[in-house]
Motif scaffolding. Sequence first.
Motif, mmCIF file in Angstrom:
data_model
loop_
_atom_site.group_PDB
_atom_site.id
_atom_site.type_symbol
_atom_site.label_atom_id
_atom_site.label_comp_id
_atom_site.label_asym_id
_atom_site.label_seq_id
_atom_site.Cartn_x
_atom_site.Cartn_y
_atom_site.Cartn_z
ATOM 1 N N GLN A 218 -7.931 -9.515 7.017
ATOM 2 C CA GLN A 218 -7.665 -9.736 5.601
ATOM 3 C C GLN A 218 -6.614 -8.736 5.137
ATOM 4 O O GLN A 218 -6.736 -7.537 5.366
ATOM 5 C CB GLN A 218 -8.929 -9.578 4.755
ATOM 6 N N LEU A 219 -5.585 -9.246 4.463
ATOM 7 C CA LEU A 219 -4.544 -8.408 3.880
ATOM 8 C C LEU A 219 -4.667 -8.463 2.363
ATOM 9 O O LEU A 219 -4.696 -9.545 1.776
ATOM 10 C CB LEU A 219 -3.156 -8.884 4.310
ATOM 11 N N SER A 220 -4.732 -7.289 1.732
ATOM 12 C CA SER A 220 -4.945 -7.209 0.290
ATOM 13 C C SER A 220 -4.045 -6.157 -0.337
ATOM 14 O O SER A 220 -3.383 -5.372 0.357
ATOM 15 C CB SER A 220 -6.415 -6.871 -0.010
ATOM 16 N N GLY A 221 -4.052 -6.120 -1.660
ATOM 17 C CA GLY A 221 -3.336 -5.118 -2.433
ATOM 18 C C GLY A 221 -4.212 -4.666 -3.581
ATOM 19 O O GLY A 221 -5.332 -4.227 -3.385
ATOM 20 N N HIS A 222 -3.699 -4.773 -4.810
ATOM 21 C CA HIS A 222 -4.469 -4.639 -6.049
ATOM 22 C C HIS A 222 -4.813 -3.206 -6.431
ATOM 23 O O HIS A 222 -4.691 -2.824 -7.595
ATOM 24 C CB HIS A 222 -5.753 -5.481 -5.938
ATOM 25 N N VAL A 262 -5.537 -2.703 3.241
ATOM 26 C CA VAL A 262 -5.214 -2.659 1.815
ATOM 27 C C VAL A 262 -3.903 -1.911 1.619
ATOM 28 O O VAL A 262 -3.807 -0.709 1.878
ATOM 29 C CB VAL A 262 -6.336 -1.974 1.008
ATOM 30 N N ASN A 263 -2.905 -2.641 1.175
ATOM 31 C CA ASN A 263 -1.572 -2.110 0.930
ATOM 32 C C ASN A 263 -1.534 -1.407 -0.427
ATOM 33 O O ASN A 263 -2.104 -1.890 -1.405
ATOM 34 C CB ASN A 263 -0.577 -3.278 0.975
ATOM 35 N N ARG A 264 -0.860 -0.268 -0.517
ATOM 36 C CA ARG A 264 -0.811 0.507 -1.758
ATOM 37 C C ARG A 264 0.098 -0.101 -2.813
ATOM 38 O O ARG A 264 0.126 0.364 -3.969
ATOM 39 C CB ARG A 264 -0.357 1.947 -1.478
ATOM 40 N N GLY A 265 0.869 -1.121 -2.451
ATOM 41 C CA GLY A 265 1.724 -1.769 -3.425
ATOM 42 C C GLY A 265 3.033 -1.032 -3.655
ATOM 43 O O GLY A 265 3.265 0.064 -3.137
ATOM 44 N N ILE A 266 3.868 -1.640 -4.464
ATOM 45 C CA ILE A 266 5.210 -1.119 -4.722
ATOM 46 C C ILE A 266 5.323 -0.463 -6.089
ATOM 47 O O ILE A 266 5.821 0.656 -6.222
ATOM 48 C CB ILE A 266 6.243 -2.260 -4.617
ATOM 49 N N GLY A 267 4.890 -1.151 -7.123
ATOM 50 C CA GLY A 267 5.054 -0.664 -8.481
ATOM 51 C C GLY A 267 3.828 0.071 -8.994
ATOM 52 O O GLY A 267 2.951 0.481 -8.236
ATOM 53 N N THR A 268 3.801 0.241 -10.317
ATOM 54 C CA THR A 268 2.663 0.861 -10.993
ATOM 55 C C THR A 268 2.263 -0.015 -12.175
ATOM 56 O O THR A 268 3.023 -0.881 -12.613
ATOM 57 C CB THR A 268 3.000 2.271 -11.504
ATOM 58 N N THR A 269 1.073 0.235 -12.710
ATOM 59 C CA THR A 269 0.639 -0.470 -13.905
ATOM 60 C C THR A 269 -0.229 0.455 -14.739
ATOM 61 O O THR A 269 -0.836 1.401 -14.213
ATOM 62 C CB THR A 269 -0.128 -1.762 -13.548
#
Length: 296
Positions: A218-222, A262-269
């Motif tokens: 499973q590949l995820s982000g979030h 779980v990928n740390r992602g690119i941007g921020t929110t």
Amino acid sequence: MPKKVSRRNFIKRLFSGALALGSVGIGGYYYANEIEPRLLDVTQYKLKHSSIPKDFNGFRIIQFSDTHLGFHYNLAQFQKLIKKINDLQPDLIVFTGDLLDHPTEFNQVSDVTKILSNLNSRYGKFAVYGNHDHGGYGTDIYKEIIINSGFTLLVNDSKPITLPNGNSIYLLGIDDAMLGQPDIKAALQNTEEQSYKILLSHAPDLAETTSLYPIQLQLSGHSHGGQIQLPFYGPVVTPPFGEKYPEGFYLLGTHNELTLYVNRGIGTTRLPFRMFSKPELTLFTLSSELNEQDVS
């Protein structure tokens, strides 16, 4: 099902993260706001499994996630990311959700589509919904961008990735856990039982349910890796459905049948900071458990 966090508690934790960041002073603030969010970490891993056909040895998959365009991440940065992905020459590209921070407020949709259209891969580009892609009635906006830029949008569905010799693995994608209706069982319907299966799920914590099915990866982000991490403490802020598994590899199931990444992602929110949680682009290389390089 993971326990949900109330909006009040989530905001309190965000405030705690801001206080923690403030405690490191002006230098820490500048680093977390201006420097680390621009320090792209290209992580590379080999994924071995006996269900992977030997003809897939060396098959390269790029995962990127959570760009959150429009909030502290702009189109110029996005273009550089696309070039970086193409330079890695992937066989397959997957995006695990949250393209625009606020889809209905973003007025450069056509530019995003054009930039995404420049991504190249031999066996396709695939995406799933994240919570921000659904949020604020943005569902159709995201769908239009993804489809018009040459991606296949997987919503509780699957696609075989087939080599010229006929050997296949399966790519599955489910809807977002927070604002969609994820259905792993439906996504599995048209797959072969003994095949190697990769599930794209924006929300990592759904892996506990995924582990009940014959899915190997499973590949995820979030989670963004928490965006702010503190030594000896870990992630300060994690969102609902991204609390248990904030970043990296995990093994789940009775006999560790499922690997979660779980990928740390690119941007921020919400907060425009990253501290000890660099933006991440991930390259996976597939391999059978036994191949010529592994035999001594």
